[in-house]
Design an enzyme around this catalytic site. Sequence first.
Site, PDB file in Angstrom:
ATOM      1  N   ILE A  13    -106.269 -31.472  48.481  1.00  0.00           N
ATOM      2  CA  ILE A  13    -104.894 -31.171  48.046  1.00  0.00           C
ATOM      3  C   ILE A  13    -103.888 -31.899  48.943  1.00  0.00           C
ATOM      4  O   ILE A  13    -102.863 -32.400  48.483  1.00  0.00           O
ATOM      5  CB  ILE A  13    -104.639 -29.648  48.047  1.00  0.00           C
ATOM      6  CG1 ILE A  13    -105.733 -28.927  47.237  1.00  0.00           C
ATOM      7  CG2 ILE A  13    -103.265 -29.334  47.456  1.00  0.00           C
ATOM      8  CD1 ILE A  13    -105.743 -27.415  47.407  1.00  0.00           C
ATOM      9  N   ASP A  59    -107.855 -32.313  66.398  1.00  0.00           N
ATOM     10  CA  ASP A  59    -108.410 -31.021  66.014  1.00  0.00           C
ATOM     11  C   ASP A  59    -107.368 -29.973  66.409  1.00  0.00           C
ATOM     12  O   ASP A  59    -107.094 -29.771  67.602  1.00  0.00           O
ATOM     13  CB  ASP A  59    -109.749 -30.789  66.736  1.00  0.00           C
ATOM     14  CG  ASP A  59    -110.357 -29.444  66.386  1.00  0.00           C
ATOM     15  OD1 ASP A  59    -109.670 -28.607  65.766  1.00  0.00           O
ATOM     16  OD2 ASP A  59    -111.531 -29.223  66.743  1.00  0.00           O
ATOM     17  N   LEU A  60    -106.819 -29.318  65.417  1.00  0.00           N
ATOM     18  CA  LEU A  60    -105.715 -28.377  65.669  1.00  0.00           C
ATOM     19  C   LEU A  60    -106.153 -27.129  66.435  1.00  0.00           C
ATOM     20  O   LEU A  60    -105.316 -26.320  66.838  1.00  0.00           O
ATOM     21  CB  LEU A  60    -105.063 -27.974  64.342  1.00  0.00           C
ATOM     22  CG  LEU A  60    -104.324 -29.109  63.609  1.00  0.00           C
ATOM     23  CD1 LEU A  60    -104.132 -28.764  62.145  1.00  0.00           C
ATOM     24  CD2 LEU A  60    -102.985 -29.388  64.269  1.00  0.00           C
ATOM     25  N   SER A 126    -103.809 -18.460  48.770  1.00  0.00           N
ATOM     26  CA  SER A 126    -104.743 -18.477  47.642  1.00  0.00           C
ATOM     27  C   SER A 126    -104.593 -17.221  46.801  1.00  0.00           C
ATOM     28  O   SER A 126    -104.232 -16.154  47.310  1.00  0.00           O
ATOM     29  CB  SER A 126    -106.160 -18.551  48.213  1.00  0.00           C
ATOM     30  OG  SER A 126    -107.098 -18.274  47.209  1.00  0.00           O
ATOM     31  N   THR A 128    -106.919 -15.585  45.974  1.00  0.00           N
ATOM     32  CA  THR A 128    -107.944 -14.626  46.413  1.00  0.00           C
ATOM     33  C   THR A 128    -107.285 -13.403  47.048  1.00  0.00           C
ATOM     34  O   THR A 128    -107.915 -12.355  47.122  1.00  0.00           O
ATOM     35  CB  THR A 128    -108.924 -15.220  47.452  1.00  0.00           C
ATOM     36  OG1 THR A 128    -108.167 -15.697  48.551  1.00  0.00           O
ATOM     37  CG2 THR A 128    -109.768 -16.327  46.901  1.00  0.00           C
ATOM     38  N   TYR A 151    -113.117 -15.751  54.696  1.00  0.00           N
ATOM     39  CA  TYR A 151    -112.185 -16.806  54.281  1.00  0.00           C
ATOM     40  C   TYR A 151    -110.939 -16.186  53.640  1.00  0.00           C
ATOM     41  O   TYR A 151    -109.806 -16.494  54.022  1.00  0.00           O
ATOM     42  CB  TYR A 151    -112.846 -17.773  53.293  1.00  0.00           C
ATOM     43  CG  TYR A 151    -111.834 -18.662  52.594  1.00  0.00           C
ATOM     44  CD1 TYR A 151    -111.229 -19.717  53.268  1.00  0.00           C
ATOM     45  CD2 TYR A 151    -111.443 -18.415  51.266  1.00  0.00           C
ATOM     46  CE1 TYR A 151    -110.272 -20.517  52.641  1.00  0.00           C
ATOM     47  CE2 TYR A 151    -110.489 -19.207  50.636  1.00  0.00           C
ATOM     48  CZ  TYR A 151    -109.915 -20.250  51.330  1.00  0.00           C
ATOM     49  OH  TYR A 151    -108.956 -21.031  50.708  1.00  0.00           O
ATOM     50  N   LYS A 155    -106.572 -15.904  54.780  1.00  0.00           N
ATOM     51  CA  LYS A 155    -105.343 -16.189  54.024  1.00  0.00           C
ATOM     52  C   LYS A 155    -104.399 -14.982  54.086  1.00  0.00           C
ATOM     53  O   LYS A 155    -103.183 -15.127  54.238  1.00  0.00           O
ATOM     54  CB  LYS A 155    -105.678 -16.545  52.569  1.00  0.00           C
ATOM     55  CG  LYS A 155    -106.449 -17.853  52.431  1.00  0.00           C
ATOM     56  CD  LYS A 155    -105.681 -19.035  52.988  1.00  0.00           C
ATOM     57  CE  LYS A 155    -106.476 -20.321  53.006  1.00  0.00           C
ATOM     58  NZ  LYS A 155    -105.849 -21.406  53.768  1.00  0.00           N
ATOM     59  N   ASN A 201    -117.258 -25.261  44.038  1.00  0.00           N
ATOM     60  CA  ASN A 201    -116.362 -25.015  42.903  1.00  0.00           C
ATOM     61  C   ASN A 201    -116.949 -25.574  41.612  1.00  0.00           C
ATOM     62  O   ASN A 201    -117.748 -26.506  41.617  1.00  0.00           O
ATOM     63  CB  ASN A 201    -114.991 -25.644  43.170  1.00  0.00           C
ATOM     64  CG  ASN A 201    -114.296 -24.979  44.349  1.00  0.00           C
ATOM     65  OD1 ASN A 201    -114.538 -23.809  44.632  1.00  0.00           O
ATOM     66  ND2 ASN A 201    -113.458 -25.728  45.036  1.00  0.00           N
ATOM     67  N   LEU A 202    -116.483 -24.998  40.504  1.00  0.00           N
ATOM     68  CA  LEU A 202    -117.058 -25.314  39.198  1.00  0.00           C
ATOM     69  C   LEU A 202    -116.920 -26.791  38.808  1.00  0.00           C
ATOM     70  O   LEU A 202    -117.902 -27.428  38.416  1.00  0.00           O
ATOM     71  CB  LEU A 202    -116.383 -24.420  38.134  1.00  0.00           C
ATOM     72  CG  LEU A 202    -116.787 -24.667  36.688  1.00  0.00           C
ATOM     73  CD1 LEU A 202    -118.274 -24.399  36.481  1.00  0.00           C
ATOM     74  CD2 LEU A 202    -115.945 -23.789  35.739  1.00  0.00           C
ATOM     75  N   ARG A 297    -123.034 -13.422  39.709  1.00  0.00           N
ATOM     76  CA  ARG A 297    -123.069 -13.708  41.140  1.00  0.00           C
ATOM     77  C   ARG A 297    -122.251 -12.622  41.845  1.00  0.00           C
ATOM     78  O   ARG A 297    -121.143 -12.288  41.390  1.00  0.00           O
ATOM     79  CB  ARG A 297    -122.439 -15.084  41.371  1.00  0.00           C
ATOM     80  CG  ARG A 297    -122.453 -15.572  42.784  1.00  0.00           C
ATOM     81  CD  ARG A 297    -121.978 -17.006  42.845  1.00  0.00           C
ATOM     82  NE  ARG A 297    -120.631 -17.193  42.308  1.00  0.00           N
ATOM     83  CZ  ARG A 297    -119.976 -18.351  42.313  1.00  0.00           C
ATOM     84  NH1 ARG A 297    -120.542 -19.426  42.814  1.00  0.00           N
ATOM     85  NH2 ARG A 297    -118.761 -18.441  41.813  1.00  0.00           N
ATOM     86  N   GLY A 299    -119.713 -10.652  43.976  1.00  0.00           N
ATOM     87  CA  GLY A 299    -118.384 -10.956  44.506  1.00  0.00           C
ATOM     88  C   GLY A 299    -117.466 -11.672  43.531  1.00  0.00           C
ATOM     89  O   GLY A 299    -116.274 -11.832  43.813  1.00  0.00           O
TER      90      GLY A 299
END
Length: 340
Positions: A13, A59-60, A126, A128, A151, A155, A201-202, A297, A299
Site C-alpha cells: 500500500i 529499522d524503526l 484495519s 479488523t 496483529y 491496530k 490473502n485471497l 477456518r 477465526g
Amino acid sequence: MDKILVTGGLGFIGSHTVVELQNEGYEVVIIDDLSNSSIDVLDGITAITGKMPTFEKIDLKNKLDVENFFQRHSDVKGVIHFAASKAVGESVKEPLLYYENNISTLVYILKELKKLPEASFIFSSSCTVYGQADELPITENAPVKQAESPYGNTKQIGEEIISDTCKVTPSLKAIALRYFNPVGAHESVEIGELPIGVPQNLVPFITQTAIGLREQLSVFGDDYPTPDGTCIRDYIHVVDLAKAHVIALGRLLNNKNKENYETFNLGTGTGSSVLEVVQAFEKVSGEKLNYKIVDRREGDIISAYADTKKANEELGWKTELSLDDAMRSAWKWEQKVRSK
Ligand SMILES: NC(=O)c1ccc[n+]([C@@H]2O[C@H](COP(=O)([O-])OP(=O)(O)OC[C@H]3O[C@@H](n4cnc5c(N)ncnc54)[C@H](O)[C@@H]3O)[C@@H](O)[C@H]2O)c1
C-alpha cells in the site's frame, strides 16, 4: 510542496501511496527496512512518476535511528505510517514480535512528532478492529470488538495510543484509516503486491494458483449464512486506497479536520463473497481456477463491508475502480512477476 515521510513506503500500500503523493507534487522520503519488500520497488515508483523518492533503510524499532532521522529531517510536515508486520497467523505464534514492531515503532515516531511545531499523522488501521460487527454496513461508530489476534490488537492499541497522544498534543493532528481488503496493482504493473512465502490473502492466492505456483485454492466453508455460503468482504482497489491517503493528509495539512484525531473507513461499500471474487478473476483472466471447498477456518468472520458515507462526505473521496479492475491488474502483475 511539503515534505512527507512514508514509513513502509516500499510495501504494497505504501508504494502505491508514494506514487499518488508524488503525482500531487509532494516531496516524499521513504523509510523501510526491507523486511517485507524489495529495493526494486523504488525503480517501479520512479518508472511511474519520473521521480525517484528519497529512501533511507532504517529499522524503526531502533529508537536512536528514528531520533536521528527527525534531527536530519526537521522539516517533515506529515507522516504516513504503514510500516508494520501484518501476518495474522504469525502474530498468534509470535505475539511479542508484533507488539514490538507495530507498537514501539509507532511510539518512537509520535515522540518525535510531538517535538515539531506542527505535525500531521496518518495511521494504517484495519477493519479488523470491528470484528464481526453487529450491523452491516459497518460505520465508524460500530464498537471496537475484542481483537481476534495479536496483529488485530496492535491496530486497536495503536489507535488508542494516537488518540491519547492527540488529546494532550494540540500541535499533532491524526487520522486513522481503517482499511477493508486492499487488492489489485497499479495499472502500469510497475508495482503491486509481493507476498513473501504463502500468501495470507485471497487475491494473491488466486493469482498464484492460476499461474501454477499453488496447486489449489481452498475456500474455507460454503455453509455461512450468506447468499452463496462463502464469507463476504469489501475488496478495495489499492490505487483508490492510496488516493484516500493523499486526501486525508491534505485535510490535516490544510486544517480541514474537525477534531485532532479522526477515524475513517476505507472500503467500497459493497461486499463480495469468496466465490464472487473467484468468478470475477475467471471472467477477466479467461482462466479456470482450481479451487475446492474445505472446512471453515477458525477465526473467520462471516461478513464485513464498509459504510462509506463518512469518507465520501467528509473527505470528499470515493472509489473509482471496480473489483474487475482490481482482478485484472492483479493478474497482469502476477504474470509480470513470474515472467522475470
Ligand atoms: N494489506 C492489507 O490487507 C492491510 C489491511 C489493513 C491494514 N493494513 C496495514 O497497512 C499497512 C501496510 O500494509 P501492506 O499490505 O502495504 O504491508 P507490507 O508488508 O507490504 O508493507 C509494510 C512495509 O513496512 C516495512 N516495515 C515493516 N517493519 C518495519 C520496520 N520496523 N522498520 C521499517 N520498515 C518496516 C516492510 O518492509 C514493508 O515494506 C500495515 O500497517 C498493515 O498492517 C494492511
